[in-house]
Structure formats: C-alpha cells, structure tokens
Design an enzyme around this catalytic site. Structure first.
Site, PDB file in Angstrom:
ATOM      1  N   HIS A   1      -8.320  10.397   0.313  1.00  0.00           N
ATOM      2  CA  HIS A   1      -9.525   9.808   0.904  1.00  0.00           C
ATOM      3  C   HIS A   1      -9.810  10.553   2.215  1.00  0.00           C
ATOM      4  O   HIS A   1      -8.875  11.000   2.878  1.00  0.00           O
ATOM      5  CB  HIS A   1      -9.235   8.329   1.180  1.00  0.00           C
TER       6      HIS A   1
ATOM      7  N   ASP B   1      -0.639   6.568   3.165  1.00  0.00           N
ATOM      8  CA  ASP B   1      -1.893   5.834   3.166  1.00  0.00           C
ATOM      9  C   ASP B   1      -1.755   4.697   2.157  1.00  0.00           C
ATOM     10  O   ASP B   1      -1.774   4.918   0.952  1.00  0.00           O
ATOM     11  CB  ASP B   1      -3.040   6.773   2.791  1.00  0.00           C
TER      12      ASP B   1
ATOM     13  N   GLN C   1      -4.972   1.465  -0.500  1.00  0.00           N
ATOM     14  CA  GLN C   1      -5.136   0.925  -1.850  1.00  0.00           C
ATOM     15  C   GLN C   1      -3.881   0.235  -2.361  1.00  0.00           C
ATOM     16  O   GLN C   1      -3.951  -0.708  -3.146  1.00  0.00           O
ATOM     17  CB  GLN C   1      -5.532   2.043  -2.834  1.00  0.00           C
TER      18      GLN C   1
ATOM     19  N   LYS D   1      -9.523  -4.921   2.475  1.00  0.00           N
ATOM     20  CA  LYS D   1      -9.305  -4.604   1.057  1.00  0.00           C
ATOM     21  C   LYS D   1      -8.303  -5.545   0.416  1.00  0.00           C
ATOM     22  O   LYS D   1      -7.985  -5.421  -0.768  1.00  0.00           O
ATOM     23  CB  LYS D   1      -8.796  -3.162   0.908  1.00  0.00           C
TER      24      LYS D   1
ATOM     25  N   CYS E   1     -15.638   8.759  -0.905  1.00  0.00           N
ATOM     26  CA  CYS E   1     -14.951   9.327   0.256  1.00  0.00           C
ATOM     27  C   CYS E   1     -13.812  10.243  -0.155  1.00  0.00           C
ATOM     28  O   CYS E   1     -12.762  10.289   0.509  1.00  0.00           O
ATOM     29  CB  CYS E   1     -14.436   8.240   1.196  1.00  0.00           C
TER      30      CYS E   1
HETATM   31  C1  PLP Z   1      -7.062   5.511  -0.275  1.00  0.00           C
HETATM   32  C2  PLP Z   1      -7.849   5.041   0.898  1.00  0.00           C
HETATM   33  N1  PLP Z   1      -7.490   5.429   2.128  1.00  0.00           N
HETATM   34  C3  PLP Z   1      -8.162   5.027   3.223  1.00  0.00           C
HETATM   35  C4  PLP Z   1      -9.255   4.231   3.113  1.00  0.00           C
HETATM   36  C5  PLP Z   1      -9.973   3.860   4.368  1.00  0.00           C
HETATM   37  O1  PLP Z   1      -9.971   2.489   4.558  1.00  0.00           O
HETATM   38  P1  PLP Z   1     -10.891   1.870   5.704  1.00  0.00           P
HETATM   39  O2  PLP Z   1     -12.289   2.252   5.382  1.00  0.00           O
HETATM   40  O3  PLP Z   1     -10.665   0.411   5.579  1.00  0.00           O
HETATM   41  O4  PLP Z   1     -10.417   2.442   6.968  1.00  0.00           O
HETATM   42  C6  PLP Z   1      -9.668   3.793   1.853  1.00  0.00           C
HETATM   43  C7  PLP Z   1     -10.827   2.894   1.695  1.00  0.00           C
HETATM   44  O5  PLP Z   1     -11.904   3.259   1.343  1.00  0.00           O
HETATM   45  C8  PLP Z   1      -8.958   4.211   0.717  1.00  0.00           C
HETATM   46  O6  PLP Z   1      -9.327   3.834  -0.505  1.00  0.00           O
END
Ligand code: PLP
Ligand code: PLP
Lengths: 135, 408, 408, 135
Positions: free
Chosen positions: C122, C199, C202, C225, C365
């Site tokens: 991401h 990370d 998810q 999430k 993203c």
């Molecule tokens: C794998 C992953 N990492 C990071 C993020 C970033 O999360 P946030 O937008 O809550 O900071 C997301 C969410 O879209 C994600 O799916």
C-alpha cells in the site's frame, strides 16, 4: 470539608514529622516532580543490622506529597531494610486513607520513589516507575 | 448578547450533577465541552453514512466525502481563508505546528538563520522550533514579555533582522490570557522577510479570526477547544507557501501518481493529508463552527470580556489571591491563572473538585514561562460560552473554603 | 462460529435500505462499519465525561484519562504486546509508518544502507520509505512477488545482506489478499541485523495477532478498519527500540521537563503523543477491540476464510471475471480484487452502487502493483464479520446485470 | 437499469462520434487520469476565423469519460473558439444528463479539461482545476 483533606493529612502537612536532614546518614536522595514542582529529599541512617535507625525528609510541595512523606517517615523509623524494600503503593495509600486520582497519585508516591531510589542507588526514579508498570 | 441559559441546554455534560452539585466547568482553555449538534453529527455519521472518503464510487462514500469537504469549507470560511484549499486537517494545533516545522522549516531554515518565538508560548509552539533549530543549526531566540505578560515591543523590533526566517507566537496566551498585537507583529516580521506562524489554539475559539486581514502565513488551531470533537485540528497556510512545500506525512490519498521510484503529489490541501483522515471528527468540527457562527464570534468575544472583567474584579478582591497577565479585559482572553497564598495549585484544584468545580493546576504546558516567573505551578480558571458570572461566585466561595481548610 | 445475523443487528448502518434494497457493504478493507457499542462509547464520552487528559485534577479529567489509558491496555493486549507502554496512538496506520520512518529511520539509516519493501505494498508502506531513502541516501529495493501475489522467497533471501537496515512489508495485502509468511521473513531480516516493520492495517482486523510470537519490531494498524472510530490508529514497537528513538511530533504532554533551550522527554508511550490526543477515538477503539475479542479472532478469521472460499468458487465461475491473488483461502484474507471483461472498474462500481452494493474500484492505493500487472484499476470486494454468503450471491447477480448493460 | 447508464450514454460509449486523430490539426493535447487510467487526447483544427472546423478525440477509459468525450466532440464541431472557451462543467453534465458523484465527475470532466488545456496551451490540467475551485 473535602474528603481529600481529612484532619489527619492536614495535620501531617502542617506539622510534618521527621522533617529535616540527617547527619550522619548512610543514604540520601532527592527528586523533583517537574509537573508540580514538588521536591523531596530523604536521608536515612541504616545501622549494621540493616535496620533504618533514623529517617528524615526535606523539601516542599503540595499537601499530599508532604503529608505522604511525613507518614512514610513515621512508618519506617526502626524498620528493617528488607521491610522498607517491600513497601508498596498500597502502604502509602493506606496511610493517606483517601481515594487518589492518577495525577495526585504522583504526588502521593513521590516520597516512596525517592526512598526506593535512595536505597537502590538509582538516579532516575522514572526507571522504577516503568519497571513497575508494564501492565 | 449570548443567551447563556439557552446555550447551556445544548451541552449535555452541563446537565449532570455530582452529589447534588452541578458541574462548574472552568477548564475550557484545555478543552471545551461539546454541544448536542456536534455530538449528534458524529453519531449520525457512524450510524448512517460512514465510509472511507475520496475514492469510493458508491453513495455512502460520496456522502462521506462531500460532508468531509463541506466541513473544510465551513472551517476555512470561519477564519476567512482565501480558499478552502488552504485548510489542512490535522489532529490538533500541535500537529499543525510540527507540520510547518518539518516542511517549511526544514526547507527554508539553515545555519546562520534565526527563529523567533515569544517566551510565553505553549510547548506546542516552542519545542517544535527548538527541534528545528537543533536540526538545522539555526539560532532560536525568544521575544521577551513584560511582567504583566505583554510582548516587549522594542525588544521584538530589535530582534528582527535579516537573519530571521520565521517568527512564531500565540495570538492568545493560554496562561496569561494576553492577546498579542498579531497584525502589527506579522507586518514587522514580513518587513525583514520572515514568515509568521500564529498559534491560534486559544484565539480561534474565542475571537473573530480573519487570516486575510492578519496577513499571517500559517495559523494553527484545534477543534476540541472550540466545541469540536477530539482528534481534529487544522493548519491554515497561504496557498503559494503550501504549494511550494514538500509533503509531511506520505501514503494514500496525498498522491496523484506513484511508481516504484517516484511520486507526484496531490493538489492542495490533500498533499498534506496522508491516509484515512479523521472523517467523523472533521464533520463534527464543521458543526462546531456552524454553532459558533450562529452565535456570532463578536458575541462570543463580548461574553468572554464580560466574564474576564467580572473575574478580574471579584477574584482580584480575594485576599491572598494573585492573578497573572494583563489586567485590561480588552487585551486578554478568558484564561485566568492565579495563585492563592501558599496553597499548592494541586491542592487547590483538588479542593475545588470537591465542590464539583473543574479548574486546571500545573504549568499548563508553558513551563519556561512559569520558571521565568519563579513559579512551579499556577491554578487556572478559563471560560467559554456556557459559563456564567455566578460560576465565578461559586469559584470564589470554594476558594474561601480552601482558605479555611488550609488556615491561610 | 460467528452468529452473523446477531452481529448485523449491532450495526445500525446495515439496517438501512435505499430504494427498498438493503446495503451490501463490500468495502471493509477500505474502512469497516461500526457497531453500536463503539458508536455509543464515543457518544457517552462526549455527553458525560469529556475533558482533556493527563493533567487534570478533577473528576472528569481523571475519568477521561483512565478511559484513554484503559483503551490502550486493551489494544496492547489484543496484539499480545509485552507492555502497554509499547502501544502508541496515532491517527492511522499511515501515520504509524511515517513515525517509524521519521524517527528510527532518520536515526539509523544512511548512505550505503538498504531499505527493503515488498512490491505489493500500500502507498502508506511505500512512499514513507521512498522519502526516507531520498533523505538519507539509502537504496530502496523491492522484494518481488509472484504473479499469484506471493512473496518471491528466494529473491527475498538474496536481497537480504548486511546493508539492509530495515525491511517493511504487509502481513495481508489489501489488493491481493495475500497473507505473507511474516514470522519467517522477520527472522530472516533479523539474521542480517535489519529491523522488521509490519503493516498490519489489513491483518490486525482480520487475524489473531501476536507481536511477541511474530517478533517483529514495529507493527502499524488503524482503528477504523477494525470497527473503531476514524482518526485513531496505533503503532506498536519493541520497548528498547522505542526508548532509543527521538520523539516525532513535539509539544505538550510528550515532555517531562521543558526549558527555553532544552527538553527532557516523557516516558513511553507518551514521548510519542504530542498535544491533545484523539481521546474519544482512543476510547472507541478500545470498545472495538472488546467487540472483536468477544467474538474471538479465530472465529473472525474462520468466517473470513468461509467468505473467501465461497467468493473464489462462485465469482470464479462468472465468465469473463478474473480474480487476482492467491487461490488458496488459507493464505489469503478477505480482499478480492478482480476485473470483469473490459468493463472499466469505475463503471462496474457505479453499476453495483445502483444495486446498493458498495465495492471499491481503482488502484486501492497500490498503484505500482497495478502497473506491474499492467492494470490501471481493479474492482475489489472485501468482507468482514457482518457479511454473508448471500451478499456474494447479490454481487454475482449484479455483475450479470452489468454484463447485459455493457453487452459483455 | 442503472440511471447512470442510460441508453444515450451507452450508445456514445459503444459508438463514439469523432473518434480518432486529426491531421492536420492546430491543437492537440493528451491527458491521463492516474486514478482510473483514463486517457484522452483531443485534436482540433481551428480555422482563420477562429472556428473549430474539426475536432476528434482518441484514448480509452470508462464509459463516462468516453461518452462524455464523444458528446463534447459533437457539441464543438463548427463552434467559434470563443464559445468553446466559455464551455463549463454544466454543459458536460447537461449532455450526460445524469447525476454524477465526485469521483466520477473527474471522469466526466476529463475531456473538457483536455480540451481547455489544449486551447490554452497548458501542460498541466490540474492548474485549471485549482484556479476554478477556490470555493
Ligand atoms: C495494507 C494497508 N496498509 C496501510 C493502509 C493505510 O491505512 P490508513 O489509511 O488507515 O492509514 C491501508 C488502508 O487502506 C492498507 O490496506
Ligand atoms: C496556546 C496553545 N497552543 C497550542 C495548544 C496545543 O493544542 P493541542 O493540544 O490541541 O494540540 C494549546 C492547548 O493546550 C494552547 O493553549
């Protein structure tokens, strides 16, 4: 009148027991709580039998920290070092005998921390804090 | 004129009683209470239209995105921004100030440069500049304030030279209440080519704000101090400056295009908003601004002046009580810091709490200022739209009680 | 086993109908919906006990502080942290990752060093490392993934050498669903002396998480999430690492002592929490974790596996539909990305929206990953605890409708 | 059937009008919307009287962007340049005749932006965007 300031506490605050510095002493330690400016120094004279023969505190601060220190001094006069080391939060709170919120808890426990840091020879009382409280 | 009784009805927390005593909340400078309109806006958002914003092609997401951006426009208009694109959501004023330090600061400040900060700043408008100075090799200098808490104007004028790249100061002190002559100070800063950063954490909730008139370069403020939810704040900045700045946090939503080894940033303001934002909180912030706008910021300010005037007069008469900051309500806001004899402010706060009166005690995140005045801590009562003159009477009564307990 | 019907009753938003059709929400990978327990926790906070935390010596503030810190402990236990002091509140996973890059990264990474990141990350776990590489002169290299979306293990092993200072990868891909062999990858990273950043945006919502077992160094995740409010996330880190790190944002609450030219930082975790935090949101996050804990994360994971197995089987049979990522539900989570003939994913999402089905369309993203697969965009359906197998049937029915409209 | 995909739009999507490149042309501009991968190029032939004698588009993308481009091409054939410059958001939305949410709006307006950027000789269509939308 405020529960927090029962006669007992006010009495210790106004007329602190064992206030002053000790000479000679075997242990002396001072700490400062920057948040409220409280400052406490504790001097001990521990004899060959590992008993606290004399203890005294000095410094200044709020009623809770000063009364707490005074009560702690009363408690440890003549106490074996091993027992002093075993003293905990609960003992201080028992002495004060009132419910204490998180911010004031720091005031209440300042003297205990100074005492322990003095005995264990730690410079930084925060270390005790952290080790104590992983959960 | 504000109808305080009607306003109080809008705040559920003020309806509470503890041991039969109503809450006298005198700590709004730390964080204000919330009106129903804001509480419900957040609640409704979660119940009815929560979804991630900006990228969703379905009704919920479109509704959430629209509300999120709508709130931005409300907030931008509230401070008379030239464009909603100048309004960046942050967590709080602290993050807003850090953002400027990490971006504009790191790009434009270097060895030999000077950063000027007043000596009565909140830690939020002090430590980021200390850090910036450390990182860049710039000098950090302090604009002195007088004993009364006013900016020492000649000293300020003297400190301003061509090495000064950035001047940061509060528009309203959270300790002394001082309202600084910001417009003039900003013009002076501009005259030597410096950028002016204004900490509006206290002023934006309490005064009409017009960034175009002030002509500052950046303004930082927090939602939670002005009826809004926690977890949301704002940085306003002039568009040309923001446009030239590197982004701060990076990740989703702040990019236009991403490859494995290059990125193109998104347009303003999104360039500075990485990841899923505080959606519900931004929306709630918008409702808070609506509430204040409906009251009229002139009225909000007038009520505060009335409160302060009454407090200065009546608290001032309490024997042994020492009030800090300017004595003229015209140049001060509703944060009234004081000491009471030699009663430790912590003890005072605890005593007042027994009367269900909430004040703050400590250094109020302005430790250097307290040190300078030779104080470890002060007690602080602060006012907002829901406070009444009677509450000041309650405070005074409780202080008299403390006097007895502590045999002052 | 989860009782999905009972769970659905807890989510007000799922009770809505639009044009008589219930909401089929298949975008939880972007942000989940909120149960009543969380919505009410936030609402009650504002109505009954809002006040700024940590410094207040009155009941409201003490209650707020206790709830704020209590929530931290819940969240820390949820991921089996060794200590609540390892759990830092942030706005979201994005900020958590940036925090590591700005602090640990800037302190420990330099020219000649290597940062390793998987090629399916991401943007939140990609751009901060690009920026760090740019700022420090380190090399950024990508761990390749296979066409199916699995980490190319031999390639990873080969990339690991003594120049590698930091390895960052997702535990569960938000595009491909892939669950990476994190524990082994972390051990391999440690073997060359690198720090492992996971990370968990998810994975934490969807899988049991045990940071002590994983032995990672940092874990980033978001509240929104996993049933929590927007505007709150967390960074977990090993205490010795956190203790050695410089602070990130500076200001109130993160200091022990401040003078005009020096500061002493606060103890963990507060060293990393500057300014008034997202109090209501942290408390709500705690309730979200309670909710998930009550369901049991093993059950949450099992339900997701059931959903994915059903989706892979039934969606897989739709002619013209191409699913990306691993085909084995054991090694994947509930994000199912696909294309459908040559219908543009945006058109697909709009069509499905007409049926009140919410999916996501775009690059989610993860633009570089899409580029790599030669795609501009995909459609993505993702599942959570409130989704049913019937909703997948609804999705398939609507897809057949789109087929007709677009004459596929 | 989905309101968004009325027969009219689908017809333009399936059978785009004026699709292709123009040779000779006086203006040509291409833009790419990275979010969805839509790509549109517009070629114009503007004569000495400042009238768009011919216009054509090429590229690929979603139904909304492609149908929007096709409709726009129909509209501007033979139109004085001054009128083309005056075209706005509303005109495109009127042609499409459906309610369009914020994300899809970018698709709908892509061709207009390419057209304007082409005429004004701007490289970056985002500039237009921003100038248009301070409020
Ligand atoms: C794998 C992953 N990492 C990071 C993020 C970033 O999360 P946030 O937008 O809550 O900071 C997301 C969410 O879209 C994600 O799916
Ligand atoms: C003058 C001033 N600046 C900055 C801040 C920081 O605000 P926040 O904690 O919301 O970031 C405060 C609030 O305490 C303040 O009073």
């Amino acid at each position: 009148m405020d529960d927090l300031y029962r006669e007992n506490i006010l009495d210790h605050y106004r007329h602190p027991r064992y206030k002053g510095e000790l000479e000679p002493h075997t242990h002396s330690h001072r700490e400062h709580n920057p948040v409220c400016g409280d400052e406490i120094q504790i001097d001990l004279y521990v004899n060959g039998a590992d008993v606290v023969e004399k203890a005294a505190f000095s410094g200044h601060g709020c009623a809770i920290s000063q009364a707490g220190a005074s009560m702690l001094m009363e408690r440890i006069q003549g106490m074996p070092l091993a027992e002093v080391k075993a003293l905990g939060k609960e003992d201080i709170l028992e002495d004060l005998g009132i419910p204490i919120g998180p911010v004031r808890l720091k005031c209440a426990l300042l003297s205990l921390k100074v005492l322990k840091a003095g005995i264990y020879g730690l410079d930084n009382i925060e270390a005790l804090d952290e080790d104590d409280e992983d959960w | 004129m504000l109808n305080i009784e009607a306003i109080r009805q809008d705040f559920p927390i003020l309806q509470q009683k503890t041991n039969g005593k109503p809450l006298v909340f005198l700590d709004s400078a730390a964080s204000s209470q919330k009106p129903l309109a804001v509480i419900k806006a957040v609640d409704t958002y979660y119940r009815e239209y929560h979804a991630n914003v900006h990228r969703g092609i379905y009704d919920l997401s479109e509704k959430a995105s629209a509300a999120y951006e709508q709130a931005r426009k409300k907030i931008a208009r509230f401070i008379n921004a030239k464009s909603w694109r100048e309004l960046i959501y942050t967590r709080n004023a602290t993050e807003s100030l850090n953002l400027v330090a990490y971006t504009w600061g790191m790009q434009h400040v270097g060895p030999g440069d000077t950063i000027l900060v007043s000596d009565m700043e909140h830690h939020a408008n002090l430590i980021p500049w200390q850090q910036l100075a450390k990182r860049t090799g710039a000098a950090l200098k302090y604009i002195p304030t007088t004993t009364e808490g006013l900016i020492d104007q000649p000293a300020y004028a003297q400190l301003l030279d061509s090495t000064v790249k950035l001047v940061a100061f509060t528009l309203m002190s959270n300790v002394l209440g001082t309202i600084t002559p910001a417009k003039a100070m900003i013009a002076q800063a501009h005259a030597v080519g410096a950028v002016a950063v204004v900490d509006g954490a206290q002023s934006v909730p309490h005064l009409p704000t017009d960034v175009q008139d002030l002509d500052c370069d950046f303004l930082a403020f927090s939602g939670h101090k002005m009826l809004g939810p926690t977890g949301i704040g704002a940085l306003w900045g002039k568009k040309p400056l923001l446009a030239d700045m590197e982004p701060f946090l990076t990740g989703g939503d702040m990019i236009k295009q991403v490859g494995y080894d290059r990125c193109e940033w998104n347009a303003l303001p999104w360039k500075f908003e990485a990841g899923t934002p505080a959606i519900a909180q931004a929306i709630g912030f918008g409702y808070a601004v609506d509430y204040l706008t409906a009251l009229g910021m002139d009225n909000v300010r007038q009520h505060e002046k009335d409160m302060v005037a009454y407090a200065l007069e009546h608290l001032g008469r309490v024997e042994g009580l020492r009030i800090f900051g300017p004595q003229d309500p015209e140049i001060r806001g509703g944060a009234v810091s004081f000491t009471f004899g030699d009663i430790h402010p912590h003890d005072l706060a605890s005593m007042l709490n027994y009367h269900n009166i909430a004040i703050r005690a400590g250094h109020h995140c302005a430790q250097p200022l307290h040190d300078k005045h030779g104080l470890a801590a002060t007690a602080r009562a602060s006012f907002y739209i829901y406070n009444t003159l009677q509450e000041i009477d309650c405070l005074i009564e409780a202080l008299e009680d403390a006097r007895k307990t502590f045999e002052l």
